[in-house]
Design a protein around this motif. Structure first.
Motif, PDB file in Angstrom:
ATOM      1  N   GLY A 215      12.074  -6.047   8.876  1.00  0.00           N
ATOM      2  CA  GLY A 215      10.943  -6.563   9.635  1.00  0.00           C
ATOM      3  C   GLY A 215      11.259  -7.815  10.409  1.00  0.00           C
ATOM      4  N   ASN A 216      12.537  -7.959  10.819  1.00  0.00           N
ATOM      5  CA  ASN A 216      12.984  -9.161  11.529  1.00  0.00           C
ATOM      6  C   ASN A 216      12.594 -10.439  10.794  1.00  0.00           C
ATOM      7  OD1 ASN A 216      14.352  -8.150  13.982  1.00  0.00           O
ATOM      8  ND2 ASN A 216      12.358  -7.199  14.375  1.00  0.00           N
ATOM      9  N   GLY A 217      12.714 -10.367   9.476  1.00  0.00           N
ATOM     10  CA  GLY A 217      12.483 -11.556   8.653  1.00  0.00           C
ATOM     11  C   GLY A 217      11.042 -11.782   8.246  1.00  0.00           C
ATOM     12  N   ARG A 218      10.159 -10.852   8.567  1.00  0.00           N
ATOM     13  CA  ARG A 218       8.746 -10.997   8.183  1.00  0.00           C
ATOM     14  C   ARG A 218       8.430  -9.966   7.103  1.00  0.00           C
ATOM     15  NH1 ARG A 218       5.860 -10.097  13.703  1.00  0.00           N
ATOM     16  NH2 ARG A 218       7.632  -8.672  13.876  1.00  0.00           N
ATOM     17  N   LEU A 219       8.028 -10.429   5.936  1.00  0.00           N
ATOM     18  CA  LEU A 219       7.745  -9.525   4.824  1.00  0.00           C
ATOM     19  C   LEU A 219       6.647  -8.526   5.184  1.00  0.00           C
ATOM     20  CD1 LEU A 219       8.243  -8.709   1.887  1.00  0.00           C
ATOM     21  CD2 LEU A 219       6.562 -10.442   1.203  1.00  0.00           C
ATOM     22  N   SER A 220       5.684  -8.956   5.952  1.00  0.00           N
ATOM     23  CA  SER A 220       4.575  -8.060   6.312  1.00  0.00           C
ATOM     24  C   SER A 220       5.037  -6.878   7.164  1.00  0.00           C
ATOM     25  CB  SER A 220       3.483  -8.833   7.067  1.00  0.00           C
ATOM     26  OG  SER A 220       3.994  -9.341   8.303  1.00  0.00           O
ATOM     27  N   THR A 225       7.435  -2.913   2.613  1.00  0.00           N
ATOM     28  CA  THR A 225       6.030  -3.318   2.512  1.00  0.00           C
ATOM     29  C   THR A 225       5.114  -2.164   2.876  1.00  0.00           C
ATOM     30  OG1 THR A 225       6.562  -5.630   3.006  1.00  0.00           O
ATOM     31  CG2 THR A 225       4.290  -4.923   3.392  1.00  0.00           C
ATOM     32  N   PHE A 226       5.498  -1.408   3.901  1.00  0.00           N
ATOM     33  CA  PHE A 226       4.698  -0.248   4.294  1.00  0.00           C
ATOM     34  C   PHE A 226       4.733   0.834   3.217  1.00  0.00           C
ATOM     35  CE2 PHE A 226       5.367  -2.405   8.262  1.00  0.00           C
ATOM     36  CZ  PHE A 226       4.220  -2.156   8.996  1.00  0.00           C
ATOM     37  N   PHE A 227       5.883   0.976   2.555  1.00  0.00           N
ATOM     38  CA  PHE A 227       5.945   1.971   1.476  1.00  0.00           C
ATOM     39  C   PHE A 227       5.052   1.536   0.320  1.00  0.00           C
ATOM     40  CE2 PHE A 227       7.265   5.057  -1.456  1.00  0.00           C
ATOM     41  CZ  PHE A 227       7.983   6.022  -0.772  1.00  0.00           C
ATOM     42  N   ALA A 228       5.090   0.250  -0.014  1.00  0.00           N
ATOM     43  CA  ALA A 228       4.249  -0.261  -1.096  1.00  0.00           C
ATOM     44  C   ALA A 228       2.771  -0.051  -0.782  1.00  0.00           C
ATOM     45  CB  ALA A 228       4.542  -1.738  -1.331  1.00  0.00           C
ATOM     46  N   GLN A 229       2.406  -0.171   0.493  1.00  0.00           N
ATOM     47  CA  GLN A 229       1.016   0.055   0.888  1.00  0.00           C
ATOM     48  C   GLN A 229       0.597   1.503   0.657  1.00  0.00           C
ATOM     49  OE1 GLN A 229       1.000  -1.334   4.949  1.00  0.00           O
ATOM     50  NE2 GLN A 229       0.801  -3.488   4.358  1.00  0.00           N
ATOM     51  N   MET A 230       1.528   2.439   0.899  1.00  0.00           N
ATOM     52  CA  MET A 230       1.207   3.840   0.630  1.00  0.00           C
ATOM     53  C   MET A 230       0.956   4.053  -0.858  1.00  0.00           C
ATOM     54  SD  MET A 230       3.479   6.255   3.178  1.00  0.00           S
ATOM     55  CE  MET A 230       5.061   5.952   2.394  1.00  0.00           C
ATOM     56  N   LEU A 231       1.787   3.459  -1.695  1.00  0.00           N
ATOM     57  CA  LEU A 231       1.604   3.580  -3.135  1.00  0.00           C
ATOM     58  C   LEU A 231       0.289   2.947  -3.573  1.00  0.00           C
ATOM     59  CD1 LEU A 231       5.234   2.602  -4.231  1.00  0.00           C
ATOM     60  CD2 LEU A 231       4.248   4.886  -4.384  1.00  0.00           C
ATOM     61  N   ALA A 232       0.016   1.762  -3.049  1.00  0.00           N
ATOM     62  CA  ALA A 232      -1.202   1.044  -3.431  1.00  0.00           C
ATOM     63  C   ALA A 232      -2.455   1.815  -3.051  1.00  0.00           C
ATOM     64  CB  ALA A 232      -1.211  -0.345  -2.782  1.00  0.00           C
ATOM     65  N   GLU A 233      -2.382   2.565  -1.979  1.00  0.00           N
ATOM     66  CA  GLU A 233      -3.534   3.350  -1.530  1.00  0.00           C
ATOM     67  C   GLU A 233      -3.974   4.363  -2.590  1.00  0.00           C
ATOM     68  OE1 GLU A 233      -6.347   4.200   1.665  1.00  0.00           O
ATOM     69  OE2 GLU A 233      -5.059   2.528   1.064  1.00  0.00           O
ATOM     70  N   PHE A 234      -3.024   4.795  -3.421  1.00  0.00           N
ATOM     71  CA  PHE A 234      -3.339   5.745  -4.488  1.00  0.00           C
ATOM     72  C   PHE A 234      -3.414   5.069  -5.854  1.00  0.00           C
ATOM     73  CE2 PHE A 234      -1.263   8.435  -1.256  1.00  0.00           C
ATOM     74  CZ  PHE A 234      -2.250   9.405  -1.111  1.00  0.00           C
ATOM     75  N   GLY A 235      -3.342   3.743  -5.878  1.00  0.00           N
ATOM     76  CA  GLY A 235      -3.369   3.029  -7.151  1.00  0.00           C
ATOM     77  C   GLY A 235      -2.113   3.235  -7.973  1.00  0.00           C
ATOM     78  N   MET A 236      -0.990   3.474  -7.294  1.00  0.00           N
ATOM     79  CA  MET A 236       0.273   3.745  -7.978  1.00  0.00           C
ATOM     80  C   MET A 236       1.078   2.469  -8.188  1.00  0.00           C
ATOM     81  SD  MET A 236       1.246   7.249  -5.887  1.00  0.00           S
ATOM     82  CE  MET A 236       2.901   7.376  -6.603  1.00  0.00           C
TER      83      MET A 236
END
Length: 368
Positions: A215-220, A225-236
């Motif tokens: 992410g060019n040095g940006r965690l967001s 981070t995008f993969f973690a968001q997919m997991l979080a969407e399902f409460g995983m």
């Protein structure tokens, strides 16, 4: 942060179908537990010098597994699984997990290195036997790379791809994310091993790929981070390696192969060939996952990683082919065929892993 070494699930989760298989699995599970104890042992090498018997049960299982996986006509799936898990537990010490520093006490252990080398020697011979090396050495490398990349950019749908697109359920999608998180939450980390050295166009292109992965040095904006968001969407579980026990050995083998080719500078061309395939072929796979998510009516957050990768990896694939692989083929004409070896091995192992993932999804009655 909680230790990933400590939170690894227990090894004893494999399905048991026959008495013979049950005994084998139990032995390998016990051996893996013993190995985990060795990993955590303070001053491991010194203790083994004094009392080598403390590793004897593990070493017996290791020798048995190597014969069963790589030296028999019929490979033992549980032996493959055991060996790739052991190898990964050693290899992961090359990365920093922001956990208890004590967990790295044996990162330069000669004993662990000997275990790694023993597995890798047999495994790599087994892998290389599946490739026609003399045929690769006779090819026009640049022409062959261009042809391969063109074919792999938009391949015809395999049975596995069609299943994902058309039949996979939402539970299956969550199972896919769980296995995918093994790589997706630490993606790109091993690339850093090949970046040090003399500055040139190839090095700079690899740095550009790494920077975009991060992410060019940006965690967001980091891909994980995008993969973690997919997991979080399902409460995983969004912790790296949180679903380690679900990961098929074929997927672990891809990760371990990546560790090997990034760690050995002699395999630099193989690694660059492999990364070229990975970046070229990635969008086609991600389009399958995106199509499945769209068919299931999932949210944007539940599929955002795939959309990001389709855009960026199309660009990365062009960079890797034009600015890395073809450039290296010119720079190393005598060894250029190793680019093709890396490319073809990554494809072979990636296809094998993809089939294993789909098989795991089909076999799972439900995802918990």
């Amino acid at each position: 942060m909680q230790s990933n070494l400590v939170i690894f699930p227990n090894a004893g989760t494999a399905k048991k179908s026959t008495q013979t298989e049950e005994r084998t699995i139990t032995k390998y599970d016990r051996a893996e537990e013993l190995f985990i104890e060795l990993l955590a042992m303070e001053d491991l090498d010194h203790k083994l010098d004094i009392k080598p018997a403390i590793a004897s049960e593990f070493e017996q299982a290791l020798s048995t597994a190597i014969r069963a996986a790589y030296k028999n006509d019929r490979s033992d799936e549980q032996a493959h699984r055991f060996l790739q898990r052991i190898l990964y537990r050693i290899n992961r010490l090359k990365l920093f997990w922001y956990d208890d520093l004590q967990h790295y006490t044996n990162e330069r252990s000669l004993y662990l290195s000997s275990c790694r080398d023993q597995i890798e020697a047999a495994w790599q011979n087994w892998e290389l036997a599946q490739i026609d090396l003399p045929a690769l050495q006779q090819l026009d490398v640049k022409h062959a790379l261009i042809e391969r990349a063109s074919a792999d950019l938009n391949p015809s749908l395999s049975d596995s791809s069609r299943y994902i697109r058309e039949d996979m359920t939402e539970a299956g999608y969550r199972h896919l994310l769980a296995i995918g998180s093994f790589d997706g939450l630490v993606e790109g980390s091993r690339l850093c091993y090949v970046l040090g050295g003399a500055a040139n166009e190839v090095q700079c292109t690899l740095v550009r790929v790494l920077l975009e992965e991060y992410g060019n040095g940006r965690l967001s904006r980091k891909h994980s981070t995008f993969f973690a968001q997919m997991l979080a969407e399902f409460g995983m579980n969004t912790e790296p390696e949180g679903y380690f026990d679900l990961v098929p050995w074929e997927v672990l083998a891809c990760a371990n192969h990546n560790f090997l080719t990034t760690d050995r500078k002699r395999y630099f061309l193989r690694y660059c060939g492999a990364l070229t395939y990975f970046e070229v072929a990635g969008p086609a796979a991600y389009k399958n996952y995106l199509a499945a998510a769209q068919r299931l009516g999932l949210s944007e957050a539940a599929m955002g990683y795939w959309e990001l990768h389709i855009r960026e990896d199309e660009r990365h694939g062009r960079w890797m082919l034009d600015d890395v692989a073809l450039s290296l083929a010119e720079q190393y004409p005598k060894n250029a065929w190793e680019l093709l070896l890396g490319y073809d091995q990554e494809k072979l192992m990636g296809d094998r892993a993809a089939s294993a993932v789909v098989r795991s999804i089909r076999e799972a009655k439900q995802f918990v």
